[in-house]
Scaffold this motif. Structure first.
Motif, short mmCIF file in Angstrom:
data_model
loop_
_atom_site.label_atom_id
_atom_site.label_comp_id
_atom_site.label_asym_id
_atom_site.label_seq_id
_atom_site.Cartn_x
_atom_site.Cartn_y
_atom_site.Cartn_z
N THR A 2 49.26 35.07 11.89
CA THR A 2 47.59 33.18 12.26
C THR A 2 47.19 33.13 11.34
O THR A 2 47.33 33.98 10.80
CB THR A 2 47.55 34.60 13.71
N GLU A 3 46.28 32.43 11.59
CA GLU A 3 44.96 31.88 10.21
C GLU A 3 44.58 33.64 9.87
O GLU A 3 44.14 33.59 8.58
CB GLU A 3 44.35 30.82 10.73
N HIS A 4 43.80 33.94 11.07
CA HIS A 4 43.22 35.41 10.78
C HIS A 4 43.92 36.22 9.68
O HIS A 4 44.02 36.94 8.93
CB HIS A 4 43.05 36.00 11.77
N THR A 5 45.01 36.17 10.05
CA THR A 5 46.15 37.29 9.15
C THR A 5 46.44 36.62 7.76
O THR A 5 45.77 37.54 6.75
CB THR A 5 47.68 37.29 10.12
N TYR A 6 46.68 35.49 7.25
CA TYR A 6 46.23 35.08 6.43
C TYR A 6 45.51 34.97 5.51
O TYR A 6 44.63 35.56 4.38
CB TYR A 6 46.99 33.39 6.34
N THR A 7 43.66 35.28 5.98
CA THR A 7 42.51 35.59 5.82
C THR A 7 42.65 36.88 5.68
O THR A 7 42.12 37.15 4.30
CB THR A 7 41.94 35.16 6.72
N GLU A 8 43.13 38.22 5.91
CA GLU A 8 42.95 39.13 5.81
C GLU A 8 44.57 39.40 4.15
O GLU A 8 44.11 40.58 3.38
CB GLU A 8 43.48 39.98 6.55
N ILE A 9 45.26 38.84 4.37
CA ILE A 9 46.33 38.75 3.18
C ILE A 9 45.66 38.13 2.24
O ILE A 9 45.54 39.23 1.38
CB ILE A 9 47.63 38.18 3.76
N LEU A 13 44.81 40.35 -1.54
CA LEU A 13 44.31 40.32 -2.58
C LEU A 13 43.46 39.86 -4.39
O LEU A 13 43.91 39.34 -5.37
CB LEU A 13 45.72 38.76 -2.88
N ASP A 14 42.29 39.29 -3.44
CA ASP A 14 41.11 39.57 -4.31
C ASP A 14 41.30 40.30 -5.53
O ASP A 14 40.94 40.25 -6.64
CB ASP A 14 39.69 39.56 -3.47
N ARG A 15 41.81 42.10 -5.31
CA ARG A 15 41.11 42.82 -6.28
C ARG A 15 42.34 42.36 -7.78
O ARG A 15 41.71 43.38 -8.46
CB ARG A 15 41.82 44.41 -5.98
N LEU A 71 52.85 38.69 -4.17
CA LEU A 71 52.43 38.24 -3.97
C LEU A 71 51.34 37.47 -4.57
O LEU A 71 51.73 36.25 -4.83
CB LEU A 71 52.31 38.18 -2.35
N GLU A 72 50.45 37.92 -5.28
CA GLU A 72 49.86 37.49 -5.86
C GLU A 72 50.29 36.07 -7.22
O GLU A 72 49.85 35.49 -7.61
CB GLU A 72 48.99 38.15 -6.98
N ALA A 96 51.86 28.55 4.48
CA ALA A 96 50.89 29.35 4.75
C ALA A 96 49.32 29.25 4.48
O ALA A 96 48.61 29.42 4.60
CB ALA A 96 51.34 29.71 6.06
N LEU A 97 49.93 30.84 3.74
CA LEU A 97 49.29 31.28 2.75
C LEU A 97 48.68 30.98 1.76
O LEU A 97 47.35 31.24 1.58
CB LEU A 97 49.73 32.92 2.77
N TYR A 98 48.99 30.12 0.93
CA TYR A 98 48.77 29.41 -0.17
C TYR A 98 47.06 28.60 -0.08
O TYR A 98 45.99 29.65 -1.10
CB TYR A 98 49.94 28.76 -0.68
#
Length: 110
Positions: A2-9, A13-15, A71-72, A96-98
């Motif tokens: 889901t979009e929510h899952t992609y947002t969490e992933i 990765l922000d770190r 992934l990053e 979809a995550l990109y």
């Protein structure tokens, strides 16, 4: 996913935002299970009976210590043009995550 899952992933990765590509590349190629755990000479050719991409990704990346770094790196270098399995995700999920990942970095999806 889901979009929510992609947002969490993407948030996870922000770190890695400030880590240079060459450092990520070195970490992934040094510690990534796919780079040393498989004998490429002995790997079977893919056939029409191969597992779905999600299942393949889960199998290839199980226990890998650098999934997020991988992934990053793929999101940075391949973006929407991604292929194969990187960071325990098949290319369809990474596409979809990109745009979600890119927006978090202050960019716009292309």
């Amino acid at each position: 996913m889901t979009e929510h899952t992609y947002t969490e992933i993407a948030a996870r990765l922000d770190r890695y935002t400030d880590i240079p590509n060459d450092v990520l590349t070195n970490v992934v190629t040094r510690d990534g299970l796919c780079f040393w755990a498989f004998d490429r000479e002995g790997m079977p050719e893919l056939t029409g009976d191969d597992p779905p991409d999600r299942e393949l990704a889960a199998r290839l990346c199980a226990g890998c210590p650098v999934i997020d770094e991988c992934l990053e790196l793929d999101l940075r270098t391949a973006g929407a043009n991604t292929l194969g399995v990187w960071g325990a995700l098949p290319d369809t999920d990474r596409r979809a995550l990109y745009p979600v990942w890119l927006r978090r970095r202050g960019g716009e999806a292309r």
